[in-house]
Design a protein around this motif. Structure first.
Motif, PDB file in Angstrom:
ATOM      1  N   VAL A   1       0.368  -7.445  -4.206  1.00 19.03           N
ATOM      2  CA  VAL A   1       0.369  -6.860  -5.669  1.00 19.03           C
ATOM      3  C   VAL A   1       1.702  -6.184  -5.975  1.00 19.03           C
ATOM      4  CG1 VAL A   1      -0.576  -4.769  -6.769  1.00 19.03           C
ATOM      5  CG2 VAL A   1      -2.240  -6.133  -5.527  1.00 19.03           C
ATOM      6  N   SER A   2       2.520  -5.632  -4.759  1.00 17.48           N
ATOM      7  CA  SER A   2       3.654  -4.628  -4.882  1.00 17.48           C
ATOM      8  C   SER A   2       4.194  -4.573  -3.585  1.00 17.48           C
ATOM      9  CB  SER A   2       3.285  -3.346  -5.485  1.00 17.48           C
ATOM     10  OG  SER A   2       2.666  -2.536  -4.483  1.00 17.48           O
ATOM     11  N   ILE A   3       5.571  -4.155  -3.671  1.00 20.52           N
ATOM     12  CA  ILE A   3       6.193  -3.876  -2.319  1.00 20.52           C
ATOM     13  C   ILE A   3       5.346  -3.030  -1.227  1.00 20.52           C
ATOM     14  CG2 ILE A   3       8.124  -2.653  -1.060  1.00 20.52           C
ATOM     15  CD1 ILE A   3       8.837  -5.567  -2.332  1.00 20.52           C
ATOM     16  N   LYS A   4       4.613  -1.957  -1.997  1.00 17.58           N
ATOM     17  CA  LYS A   4       3.764  -0.844  -0.977  1.00 17.58           C
ATOM     18  C   LYS A   4       2.589  -1.743  -0.627  1.00 17.58           C
ATOM     19  CE  LYS A   4       1.308   3.277  -1.565  1.00 17.58           C
ATOM     20  NZ  LYS A   4       0.699   3.012  -0.461  1.00 17.58           N
ATOM     21  N   THR A   5       2.021  -2.623  -1.265  1.00 14.50           N
ATOM     22  CA  THR A   5       0.778  -3.315  -0.849  1.00 14.50           C
ATOM     23  C   THR A   5       1.172  -4.156   0.390  1.00 14.50           C
ATOM     24  OG1 THR A   5       0.682  -4.799  -2.416  1.00 14.50           O
ATOM     25  CG2 THR A   5      -0.797  -2.809  -2.647  1.00 14.50           C
ATOM     26  N   LEU A   6       2.206  -4.692   0.294  1.00 16.31           N
ATOM     27  CA  LEU A   6       2.861  -5.765   1.249  1.00 16.31           C
ATOM     28  C   LEU A   6       3.286  -5.282   2.412  1.00 16.31           C
ATOM     29  CD1 LEU A   6       3.556  -8.719   1.844  1.00 16.31           C
ATOM     30  CD2 LEU A   6       5.751  -8.394   0.503  1.00 16.31           C
ATOM     31  N   THR A   7       4.052  -4.157   2.279  1.00 16.39           N
ATOM     32  CA  THR A   7       4.516  -3.309   3.367  1.00 16.39           C
ATOM     33  C   THR A   7       3.522  -2.746   3.986  1.00 16.39           C
ATOM     34  OG1 THR A   7       6.582  -3.076   2.386  1.00 16.39           O
ATOM     35  CG2 THR A   7       6.244  -1.627   4.145  1.00 16.39           C
TER      36      THR A   7
END
Length: 83
Positions: free
Chosen positions: A69-75
């Motif tokens: 979804v986003s860098i946040k969800t991936l990280t």
């Protein structure tokens, strides 16, 4: 613990996003569509990136929609599942 900035830098390199810097990428911006504008080929590259960089294998395609979804969800996913 992997930082958002680290993942941004790694993605810029892995996906060859040379015209973009980590500072320009919002942690919550969508990876696909309106955000970074990634496409289906980039999705495959993301799966390979996770395996090569962190030893994370994604077997369920449906699950990738939640992860990418986003860098946040991936990280956050990386931090919860890295080997």
């Amino acid at each position: 613990m992997v930082e958002y900035a680290t993942v941004k830098e790694q993605l810029i390199e892995a996906l060859q996003l040379e015209d973009m810097s980590a500072d320009e990428i919002d942690d919550n911006a969508a990876l696909f569509g309106e955000g970074l504008g990634l496409d289906s080929v980039d999705a495959i590259e993301l799966v390979i990136f996770l395996d090569n960089q962190y030893g994370i294998k994604i077997d369920n395609v449906g699950q990738s929609k939640e992860i990418f979804v986003s860098i946040k969800t991936l990280t956050d996913y990386i931090n919860q599942n890295k080997k």
